[in-house]
Design a protein around this motif. Structure first.
Motif, PDB file in Angstrom:
ATOM      1  N   GLN A 211       0.842  -1.193   0.000  1.00  0.00           N
ATOM      2  CA  GLN A 211       0.000   0.000   0.000  1.00  0.00           C
ATOM      3  C   GLN A 211       0.881   1.247   0.000  1.00  0.00           C
ATOM      4  N   LEU A 212       0.468   2.245  -0.779  1.00  0.00           N
ATOM      5  CA  LEU A 212       1.266   3.456  -0.949  1.00  0.00           C
ATOM      6  C   LEU A 212       0.392   4.699  -0.867  1.00  0.00           C
ATOM      7  N   ILE A 213       1.053   5.828  -0.645  1.00  0.00           N
ATOM      8  CA  ILE A 213       0.389   7.122  -0.478  1.00  0.00           C
ATOM      9  C   ILE A 213       1.042   8.133  -1.411  1.00  0.00           C
ATOM     10  N   THR A 215       1.175  12.349  -2.047  1.00  0.00           N
ATOM     11  CA  THR A 215       0.808  13.661  -1.505  1.00  0.00           C
ATOM     12  C   THR A 215       0.576  14.659  -2.640  1.00  0.00           C
ATOM     13  N   GLY A 263       5.678   4.759   0.908  1.00  0.00           N
ATOM     14  CA  GLY A 263       5.320   3.343   0.939  1.00  0.00           C
ATOM     15  C   GLY A 263       6.267   2.614   1.883  1.00  0.00           C
ATOM     16  N   SER A 264       6.092   1.373   1.999  1.00  0.00           N
ATOM     17  CA  SER A 264       4.903   0.643   1.628  1.00  0.00           C
ATOM     18  C   SER A 264       4.766  -0.523   2.585  1.00  0.00           C
ATOM     19  N   THR A 275      -6.864  -0.619  -0.176  1.00  0.00           N
ATOM     20  CA  THR A 275      -6.102  -0.024   0.917  1.00  0.00           C
ATOM     21  C   THR A 275      -6.969  -0.017   2.170  1.00  0.00           C
ATOM     22  N   VAL A 280      -2.531   2.609   6.104  1.00  0.00           N
ATOM     23  CA  VAL A 280      -2.225   3.962   5.634  1.00  0.00           C
ATOM     24  C   VAL A 280      -1.853   4.860   6.809  1.00  0.00           C
ATOM     25  N   VAL A 299      -2.706  14.392   1.644  1.00  0.00           N
ATOM     26  CA  VAL A 299      -2.773  13.120   0.926  1.00  0.00           C
ATOM     27  C   VAL A 299      -3.836  13.256  -0.155  1.00  0.00           C
ATOM     28  N   ARG A 301      -4.043  10.675  -2.688  1.00  0.00           N
ATOM     29  CA  ARG A 301      -4.357   9.367  -3.254  1.00  0.00           C
ATOM     30  C   ARG A 301      -3.694   8.273  -2.432  1.00  0.00           C
ATOM     31  N   THR A 302      -4.385   7.168  -2.264  1.00  0.00           N
ATOM     32  CA  THR A 302      -3.781   5.940  -1.756  1.00  0.00           C
ATOM     33  C   THR A 302      -4.086   4.831  -2.750  1.00  0.00           C
TER      34      THR A 302
END
Length: 376
Positions: A211-213, A215, A263-264, A275, A280, A299, A301-302
């Motif tokens: 899972q990633l974020i 900004t 991440g991750s 997600t 997160v 943030v 998008r995830t």
């Protein structure tokens, strides 16, 4: 060629450069799997010592040459990686990684807390030490795929999943799709998530969700990094070492857009792309502790990507041990971006029966031994 991710695109490119005709089949769209959900790291800093670190150095050099030759100009960019440690145990781990990079003739710079703070303004005060790896680089996977396929003049057959391999005696002579049988002199399986059932490696290939974020842009925030910050926890995950209680392998990656990719997670056995709030939140909490300036950003998008690894942690690259006409290049688990030029060239050489220029013996499928490969 089965799979239009970065490995499949690289193999297709080098095959066409040697005069071969390539049919590229993709279950969805090019770079829609791990290649499109990666951080783009062309990094030696993150690699396990031994063959993976050696191959990463050779492949990174190829990226530089392909950029200088114009093929990947504007796509591949040199940039340093910063390994960092927050506990004495982590300090020992990155020191060990640094020593092993030096053994491979890799340039590194060991940094004290004060030196890190000087080179990375805004870093959290509890980061104890770090290592700068100055010769690493970056290339977005989907852009590499697009450029390679354009240069190869190969148009992928999209939404064409391969259902099984077609055999004649003990030789693979084609593949079965929903549109019928496609024959070929040989077949290369360079798929990620779809490779396990296709070549019968369900018990050897393992999906790992990350899972990633993302900004928003940092232009007004003051947040800026000279290169990605990679935690000792990421190295530990690669080495299958348990450090502390963290469930994530933190990397904070500055994007060319001015955004940050954070991440991750490494969720073994999960192949969904959902997600969750807990993971997160953990990523954000750890990222803010390491680089507090991120608190000024939002943030936007995830998302989650699926990487396919192997039971022994090494990719599976080479001819099938018992079936002629079949080659495999899978199980990269996040290292496909970095290794793509080298593996593309090496697998093309195998298919064309050209002299080997790289030592891939550690990745050979023959190491699977008596593992039953039930096809179809």
């Amino acid at each position: 060629m089965v799979g239009a991710g970065i490995i499949g695109a690289a193999i297709a490119y080098f095959l066409t450069q040697a005069g071969a005709r390539v049919s590229l089949l993709e279950a969805k769209t090019p770079a829609s799997g791990a290649s499109g959900a990666s951080d783009g790291a062309v990094s030696v800093a993150s690699k396990r010592p031994g063959p993976m670190m050696r191959l990463a150095r050779e492949s990174r050099a190829m990226y530089g040459q392909l950029a200088a030759d114009g093929l990947l100009q504007g796509i591949y960019h040199p940039r340093p990686t910063y390994l960092f440690a927050r506990t004495d145990e982590e300090v020992a781990l990155i020191a060990r990684q640094g020593a092993e990079m030096l053994d491979q003739q890799e340039r590194i710079l060991s940094l004290t807390h004060a030196e890190l703070m000087q080179r990375v303004p805004g870093l959290g005060t509890h980061v104890l030490a770090g290592i700068k790896v100055p010769d690493d680089g970056h290339a977005l996977g989907y852009r590499v795929v697009d450029r390679l396929l354009q240069a190869a003049n190969v148009v992928p057959q999209r939404h064409t999943p391969v259902r099984q391999l077609v055999l004649s005696n003990d030789r693979v002579v084609g593949v079965l799709t929903d549109q019928g049988v496609i024959t070929a002199d040989c077949v290369v399986v360079a798929a990620g998530l779809g490779a396990a059932p296709l070549v019968g490696l369900r018990d050897f290939l393992i999906p790992r969700k990350g899972q990633l974020i993302v900004t928003d842009r940092a232009s007004q925030s003051g947040a800026a990094l000279p290169g990605p910050l990679m935690s000792a926890g990421y190295l530990a995950a690669k080495r299958r070492i348990v450090l502390g209680q963290s469930s994530v392998s933190l990397v904070i990656d500055p994007l060319t857009t001015g955004q940050f990719l954070i991440g991750s997670s490494r969720e073994t056995g999960f192949s969904d792309r959902q997600t969750d709030v807990q993971t997160v939140s953990t990523l954000l909490r750890e990222a803010l502790a390491v680089y507090p300036l991120l608190a000024r950003l939002r943030v936007i998008r995830t998302f989650a990507g699926i990487r396919i690894g192997s039971q022994d942690g090494l990719p599976i690259v080479g001819p099938h041990p018992t079936l002629s006409g079949l080659y495999m290049a899978t199980g990269m688990e996040g290292d496909g971006i970095c290794l793509a030029p080298l593996l593309g060239s090496a697998v093309a050489d195998m298919v064309l029966d050209a002299p080997a220029r790289f030592d891939l013996s550690a990745l050979n499928p023959a190491r699977l031994g008596a593992l039953p490969l039930q096809l179809g």
